[in-house]
Scaffold this active site. Structure first.
Site, PDB file in Angstrom:
ATOM      1  N   THR A 263       0.855  -1.190   0.000  1.00 58.78           N
ATOM      2  CA  THR A 263       0.000   0.000   0.000  1.00 58.78           C
ATOM      3  C   THR A 263       0.887   1.234   0.000  1.00 58.78           C
ATOM      4  O   THR A 263       1.899   1.279   0.713  1.00 58.78           O
ATOM      5  CB  THR A 263      -0.946   0.006   1.214  1.00 58.78           C
ATOM      6  OG1 THR A 263      -1.854  -1.086   1.084  1.00 58.78           O
ATOM      7  CG2 THR A 263      -1.762   1.289   1.285  1.00 58.78           C
ATOM      8  N   PHE A 265       1.106   5.190   0.809  1.00 58.86           N
ATOM      9  CA  PHE A 265       0.486   6.232   1.638  1.00 58.86           C
ATOM     10  C   PHE A 265       1.010   7.594   1.192  1.00 58.86           C
ATOM     11  O   PHE A 265       2.153   7.706   0.747  1.00 58.86           O
ATOM     12  CB  PHE A 265       0.854   6.026   3.116  1.00 58.86           C
ATOM     13  CG  PHE A 265       0.249   4.783   3.727  1.00 58.86           C
ATOM     14  CD1 PHE A 265      -0.892   4.857   4.506  1.00 58.86           C
ATOM     15  CD2 PHE A 265       0.816   3.535   3.516  1.00 58.86           C
ATOM     16  CE1 PHE A 265      -1.457   3.727   5.060  1.00 58.86           C
ATOM     17  CE2 PHE A 265       0.256   2.391   4.071  1.00 58.86           C
ATOM     18  CZ  PHE A 265      -0.883   2.487   4.849  1.00 58.86           C
TER      19      PHE A 265
END
Ligand SMILES: O=C(O)C(=O)C[C@]1(C(=O)O)C=C[C@@H](O)C=C1
Length: 361
Positions: A263, A265
């Site tokens: 992921t 960010f």
């Protein structure tokens, strides 16, 4: 331990002790220098931001480039992030807002980006993260923007569209999901809870191993872990940090369908970030609804030799099949080629918003 082993270890450990003392003395000199920098900033830019993302990224990159080993270059990021965090904290404490509760991947991303010498502001939603930073309760927010399995985090894209905040940094985490319960086994468990993104990232594994479990959405994985800590019929999917934070036992680890699951960010705040020589710029565009419009929209990038690293679309919710395009490109908005490309994009686009230029992780 036998004597000869002791005899060999002792002088080596004495050497490590002496080196640690030198490192400590140097760290204190560094802390004093940072305090002095803080005073200068106060004098020339009272109330201005203490956080200088471009300076922090440049320090770490320079040291990684200069490193001769055997100290591992990957460790330089983690060690200097903490050193800089501690020094920054002496100047003024940085408050970081992110989706909590304790043990969330957002928390991990925030601490990897800004170090542990920060004030944590745990929020109940991504909206709240943006609101907290916009209201000045926190100087920066950390939000997920894309996942390698599930694609864009749509709520973050929508918030970026409407917020005056700038993107000032990025951090990519490898996401290893675990299944966790109070007991550490699945006896009496009827439900599995997680953020919808995590449920989606683990759906094949769940179907294969626990097809009978009811799948319920939680506002975050760490929130699911908090619920599981109270309810023995609930299993949570979250990171190992959440199991530790909420005293849960791991039933299974690495349950995400894609072992490479990552992921990305974004750090957001009301701070403009200066060029470091290795930067990215994020913008949002909309094009008129006609044939060839997307092709035309992107032409200024190729014309100016600017590379695009990401293109994401999001419905504009007009009911007209119109889209916002989220574009990441290489370079800082102050780099001449990027400045020119952005000006051309802006001229052609029906909508244009710069989200910010920031150091590439
Ligand atoms: O150079 C600065 O402006 C500092 O405040 C010092 C320092 C550091 O410790 O190196 C700390 C915080 C800033 O974000 C950047 C760097």
């Amino acid at each position: 331990m036998d004597n000869s082993l002791q005899n060999q270890l002792l002088p080596l450990r004495e050497r490590i002790d002496a080196l640690d003392e030198q490192i400590l003395a140097l760290l204190n000199q560094r802390a004093q220098a940072a305090l002095d920098v803080g005073k200068v900033k106060q004098e020339f830019d009272a109330g201005g931001p203490i956080l200088k993302p471009e300076r922090e990224a440049s320090i770490i990159r320079r040291l990684q480039g200069a490193n001769q080993g055997p100290f591992p270059s990957q460790a330089i990021d983690a060690v200097w992030t903490q050193i800089i965090s501690a020094c920054r904290g002496l100047e003024s404490v940085l408050t970081v807002a992110y989706l909590g509760p304790q043990g969330s991947f957002s928390e991990q991303a925030a601490l990897e980006q800004f170090g542990n010498s920060v004030e944590k502001l745990r929020c109940a939603s991504f909206d709240e993260v943006f609101r907290a930073v916009e209201a000045g309760q926190a100087q920066v927010g950390m939000v997920p923007v894309e996942n390698s399995t599930e694609g864009a985090v749509n709520r973050t894209l929508d918030l970026l569209l409407n917020s005056p905040l700038k993107v000032l940094g990025e951090r990519s985490l490898s996401i290893h999901h675990c299944l966790m319960t109070q007991s550490g086994n699945m006896q009496g468990v009827t439900r599995v809870m997680a953020h919808p993104q995590a449920l989606a990232q683990c759906q094949s594994w769940l179907t294969l191993h626990h097809p009978g479990l009811i799948r319920d959405a939680a506002s975050s994985n760490a929130e699911a872990a908090r619920i599981a800590a109270e309810d023995p019929t609930v299993a949570a999917i979250a990171g190992a940090m959440a199991a530790e934070a909420w005293g849960l036992g791991l039933v299974a680890s690495g349950i995400q369908d894609d072992p490479q699951n990552r992921t990305r960010f974004l750090a957001v705040g009301a701070i403009d970030t200066l060029p470091t020589g290795h930067d990215k710029t994020s913008v949002i565009l909309a094009v008129p609804n006609r044939a060839g419009a997307v092709y035309d929209m992107l032409a200024p990038l190729a014309d100016n030799g600017v590379s695009m690293t990401r293109l994401e679309s999001r419905p504009a919710r007009t009911g007209q099949w119109e889209y916002y395009f989220y574009v990441d490109l290489l370079g800082h908005r102050n780099d001449p080629a990027v400045t020119k490309a952005l000006a051309d994009l802006k001229r052609r686009a029906a909508f244009f918003k710069e989200l910010g230029s920031y150091p590439i992780q």
